[in-house]
Enzyme design. Structure first.
Site, PDB file in Angstrom:
ATOM      1  N   ALA A  12       0.819  -1.211   0.000  1.00  0.00           N
ATOM      2  CA  ALA A  12       0.000   0.000   0.000  1.00  0.00           C
ATOM      3  C   ALA A  12       0.853   1.260   0.000  1.00  0.00           C
ATOM      4  CB  ALA A  12      -0.943  -0.002   1.206  1.00  0.00           C
TER       5      ALA A  12
ATOM      6  N   THR B 233      -0.038   4.016  -2.887  1.00  0.00           N
ATOM      7  CA  THR B 233      -0.829   5.042  -3.580  1.00  0.00           C
ATOM      8  C   THR B 233      -1.874   5.703  -2.683  1.00  0.00           C
ATOM      9  OG1 THR B 233      -0.514   3.881  -5.647  1.00  0.00           O
ATOM     10  CG2 THR B 233      -2.362   5.413  -5.565  1.00  0.00           C
ATOM     11  N   GLU B 234      -2.029   7.007  -2.868  1.00  0.00           N
ATOM     12  CA  GLU B 234      -3.105   7.757  -2.219  1.00  0.00           C
ATOM     13  C   GLU B 234      -3.752   8.669  -3.260  1.00  0.00           C
ATOM     14  OE1 GLU B 234      -1.453   9.830   1.119  1.00  0.00           O
ATOM     15  OE2 GLU B 234      -0.633   7.991   1.999  1.00  0.00           O
TER      16      GLU B 234
ATOM     17  N   GLY C 214      -0.226   9.594  -6.799  1.00  0.00           N
ATOM     18  CA  GLY C 214      -0.248   8.540  -7.809  1.00  0.00           C
ATOM     19  C   GLY C 214       1.138   8.443  -8.393  1.00  0.00           C
TER      20      GLY C 214
ATOM     21  N   PHE D 293      -6.716   2.584  -4.285  1.00  0.00           N
ATOM     22  CA  PHE D 293      -6.429   1.641  -5.393  1.00  0.00           C
ATOM     23  C   PHE D 293      -5.509   0.512  -4.929  1.00  0.00           C
ATOM     24  CE2 PHE D 293      -6.590   5.462  -8.581  1.00  0.00           C
ATOM     25  CZ  PHE D 293      -7.971   5.528  -8.433  1.00  0.00           C
ATOM     26  N   ILE D 294      -5.725  -0.025  -3.737  1.00  0.00           N
ATOM     27  CA  ILE D 294      -4.834  -1.065  -3.230  1.00  0.00           C
ATOM     28  C   ILE D 294      -5.335  -2.445  -3.677  1.00  0.00           C
ATOM     29  CG2 ILE D 294      -3.747  -2.065  -1.178  1.00  0.00           C
ATOM     30  CD1 ILE D 294      -3.018   0.968  -1.929  1.00  0.00           C
TER      31      ILE D 294
ATOM     32  N   GLN E  47      -3.194 -11.828 -47.076  1.00  0.00           N
ATOM     33  CA  GLN E  47      -1.888 -11.262 -46.705  1.00  0.00           C
ATOM     34  C   GLN E  47      -1.976 -10.078 -45.749  1.00  0.00           C
ATOM     35  OE1 GLN E  47       0.866 -10.546 -49.854  1.00  0.00           O
ATOM     36  NE2 GLN E  47       1.404 -12.712 -49.957  1.00  0.00           N
TER      37      GLN E  47
ATOM     38  N   GLY F 278     -12.901  -8.510 -35.813  1.00  0.00           N
ATOM     39  CA  GLY F 278     -14.117  -7.761 -36.099  1.00  0.00           C
ATOM     40  C   GLY F 278     -15.077  -7.802 -34.927  1.00  0.00           C
TER      41      GLY F 278
ATOM     42  N   GLU G  25       1.775   0.053 -11.079  1.00  0.00           N
ATOM     43  CA  GLU G  25       3.203   0.015 -10.704  1.00  0.00           C
ATOM     44  C   GLU G  25       4.031   1.021 -11.497  1.00  0.00           C
ATOM     45  OE1 GLU G  25       5.124  -3.717  -9.823  1.00  0.00           O
ATOM     46  OE2 GLU G  25       3.183  -4.619  -9.409  1.00  0.00           O
TER      47      GLU G  25
END
Lengths: 386, 367
Positions: free
Chosen positions: A123, A125-126, A130, A155-156, A273, A334, A358
């Protein structure tokens, strides 16, 4: 291409392959759709020794080789990158303990992580930290034999399912990045809770949520390494962990390529091709991505010092290739490529995160630029002057 | 490029409508895979559902340029709504208008203009559906997996293989209530989740010869014309998606502070914006050029394929980079760019795939 795997590596690949085909494949759609963490599967992977590859032998593992991580993670991700993320977070979380914790801490935590009995997460990120990771606002205040943590991590990955966390918090805000320390935190520590769970575009089998610290009391023996060294440990841990993201990306690209080739064959389109050119480019780029990934892994495992640049290469290139391969695959298949039952659309959704987590690919490029200019003896002012 | 006054007025009106009305529910509808019926009803009142239909049949008789500009404005906010309109106008109303008999035109076109029916499109020309002739009826069996406006519950223009010996296929208009025709729920598709893309299942479905658009086994020429117009409309939608995504990303980048400054200051962010602006401008020129060629009664087949190829690929690239500008936030459904990214994937392969577009372009050039 022949990469000369050792016997041990071949065995690991085979084990990962069997798990991917027999256990991951049957459940991958369901867990993506429900955005649910496959706890039972992850525990079973633990029983089969899949977490041991992240841990040194003296603590119950099989050596913590980056190459092993790449082999296992790529193969799982070839089938499902969400589950591969759920699994490989274990390496990111345990890495700092493996390299920067003291013997007592290692003995306490690593053997259980090696068996999968305990899951671990990382942990950093806050909301306001970021790409600017040193800007964390979570604080750790000394109070007798404890540190008191306050703040919200965002975002852990695996936050709500893990037992042990390596967490960064500022012990001295005035010192900025040099005032950040790392703590080993157990899920039962008072004052720790889980916040908002994210609804994500992809890797939905890997749960992502907030980790909330409200006067969370952490015994001072759970400080990892030296106070104020947390940011440095983290950057070094990222250097070792980034190939793991490269492996996830490579697995996605490989899986997308295999499925697309199969689709084109079944629809009798391979004699075209235009199609051949696309498929050949995919195969070439995937092989180039694998080559840079494996070369980096071997370099790190050789014990050499200083591999930030190569580590960034090994994340940057495969992740960009994963996006390109998946996008091109949709163009080839498609409308079918857009339908859930053909699975490609999920690979595409999953692939996008590999350019982000990361360290975004912009941060990777910044790291590489710094190293390149340093190699040439040039001093360049980086963003934010940090 | 300067639009004429009529076109500019329409553009402003739709821009306002998109911002004031469509925006409010767009994410909710996407998440629930629900169709934007309210939007469609109000757009019908504005005349947009009769865009390709002449005034004497109640339509708005817009030129191609105005249609494209309308779709672009709607799609900046909701590509699903734009696709429903585009399919209704180009793939449903247009072939009936151009190739249908008088009875058909009377039966469908006024209702189409008023939005009482929202028509769909199914291309089963490559034998996904089996057709057997029995007296004056065609008996259909099989599934068509990728039907546009399948869920709007209107009649459907379908191209079906009517010749056993592969001599050709035919265009039909299928009423929504014919026995043996079933529509499944929304296709589980990556994007355009509110556009009602789905499956048609034919089970001994009897279609009368009277439902033929044009002559039997002459569907190929009709399909080619439908797709040519469709390509221009779809390019307009792709253009709107790309524009909408980068507009959101720029707004975010101005607000998001990292390293003690707004990230819009960073070169790697600015480069993405520069690339997006160039691609959008090139898409716009190609798309408007194709539209103007059609309005001037020139051959626009190559122009339409170039527009569609470039618009689709650019929308995919720009939406991918828009998520990247948002970083981790862009990956979360709380922010709009991941929807633009998903929608762009589908738009890129509607009508035909990029591989097919390239072949069209080369063929037109080589002759």
């Amino acid at each position: 291409m022949e990469y000369f795997f050792s016997e041990k590596e071949k065995q690991l690949w085979q084990k990962a392959h069997d798990i991917a085909e027999n256990m991951v494949c049957p459940i991958r759609d369901e867990f993506d759709e429900k955005a649910e963490f496959p706890l039972e599967l992850i525990k079973e992977m633990g029983k089969q020794g899949m977490f041991k590859i992240f841990i040194p032998e003296e603590y119950g593992g099989t050596g913590a080789k980056v190459m092993d991580m790449c082999i296992a993670v790529e193969e799982i991700s070839r089938v499902c990158a969400g589950i591969a993320t759920a699994y490989s977070v274990g390496a990111l979380g345990s890495g700092p303990i493996v390299y920067y914790a003291n013997d007592q801490q290692k003995k306490k935590y690593l053997p259980k992580i090696a068996t999968g009995e305990e899951l671990c997460a990382f942990a950093l990120t806050e909301a306001q930290a970021g790409s600017d990771a040193a800007n964390i606002q979570t604080t750790a205040r000394k109070d007798g034999d404890y540190f008191i943590l306050n703040g919200v991590k965002q975002f852990i990955s695996n936050a709500s399912v893990s037992d042990v966390y390596t967490v960064l918090a500022s012990t001295d805000k005035a010192r900025g990045a040099r005032g950040i320390s790392t703590f080993i935190i157990e899920k039962d520590f008072p004052g720790l809770s889980y916040g908002k769970e994210e609804n994500k575009l992809g890797i939905r089998a890997s749960v992502t949520s907030e980790l909330v610290f409200e006067d969370c009391r952490v015994p001072k023996e759970n400080l990892m390494g030296k106070e104020g060294f947390g940011f440095i440990y983290t950057m070094r841990n990222f250097d070792r962990a980034r190939p793991g993201v490269g492996a996830i990306a490579l697995g996605i690209a490989q899986g997308a390529y295999e499925d697309t080739l199969d689709f084109l064959y079944k629809h009798d389109l391979l004699s075209n091709q235009y199609v051949q050119k696309k498929i050949v480019d995919m195969a070439t780029e995937i092989e180039a991505a694998r080559a840079v990934l494996y070369a980096t892994a071997r370099m790190v495992d050789s014990g050499t010092k200083g591999f930030s640049k190569e580590s960034s290469f090994s994340k940057l290139y495969p992740s960009d290739i994963a996006m390109k391969v998946c996008s091109d695959a949709v163009a080839l298949m498609g409308p079918y490529g857009c339908l859930r039952e053909y699975y490609l659309e999920k690979r595409l959704r999953d692939a996008k995160i590999t350019q982000i987590y990361e360290g975004t690919n912009e941060i990777q490029r910044t790291v590489i630029a710094l190293e390149l200019t340093r190699d040439q003896g040039i001093k360049v002012q980086q963003a934010g002057g940090k | 490029m300067k639009l004429n006054q009529e076109c500019t007025l329409l553009q402003n009106e739709l821009r306002k409508f998109a911002q004031q009305v469509i925006l409010e529910k767009v994410d909710e509808l996407d998440e629930a895979r629900s169709l934007p019926f309210d939007n469609i009803r109000q757009l019908a009142e504005m005349g947009i559902l009769g865009a390709t239909i002449p005034e004497d049949m109640g339509g708005a008789a817009l030129d191609t340029m105005s249609s494209v500009v309308s779709l672009e404005e709607i799609s900046k906010v909701c590509a699903s709504t734009a696709l429903i309109i585009a399919v209704h106008n180009a793939f449903f109303a247009f072939p009936i208008l151009k190739f249908g008999n008088e009875e058909m035109k009377k039966k469908y076109l006024l209702k189409a203009t008023l939005g009482e029916i929202v028509g769909g499109f199914a291309d089963s020309s490559t034998n996904k559906v089996k057709v057997k002739k029995q007296d004056n009826n065609f008996i259909l069996n099989g599934t068509n997996p990728f039907v546009l406006n399948a869920q709007t519950n209107g009649p459907i223009v379908a191209f079906l293989p009517t010749s056993q010996k592969n001599e050709g296929f035919s265009a039909f208009v299928l009423d929504n209530d014919i026995p043996g025709l079933k529509r499944t729920g929304n296709a589980n598709i990556i994007g355009l989740k509110s556009a009602g893309i789905g499956e048609l299942i034919f089970e001994n479905c009897a279609v009368s010869q009277n439902a033929l658009i044009g002559a039997e086994n002459q569907g190929k020429a009709i399909l080619a014309e439908v797709q040519n117009l469709g390509r221009i409309f779809v390019s307009g939608i792709a253009l709107g998606i790309a524009q909408g995504a980068i507009d959101n990303a720029i707004k975010y980048a101005k607000e998001r502070v990292q390293f003690e400054q707004a990230i819009i200051n960073f070169g790697m962010v600015r480069e993405k914006i520069a690339d997006a602006v160039m691609m959008i401008e090139a898409t716009r020129l190609l798309t408007y050029d194709a539209a103007m060629k059609r309005d001037a009664n020139e051959n626009f087949s190559q122009a339409a394929s170039m527009a569609k190829y470039y618009a689709g690929q650019s929308a995919v690239e720009i939406t991918t980079q828009s998520i990247q500008i948002y970083g981790g936030y862009g990956y979360m459904k709380d922010y709009p760019v991941e929807r633009y990214f998903r929608d762009a994937q589908v738009i890129n392969v509607i009508c035909s795939t990029p591989v097919e577009e390239k072949e069209n372009i080369a063929r037109e050039r080589i002759g």
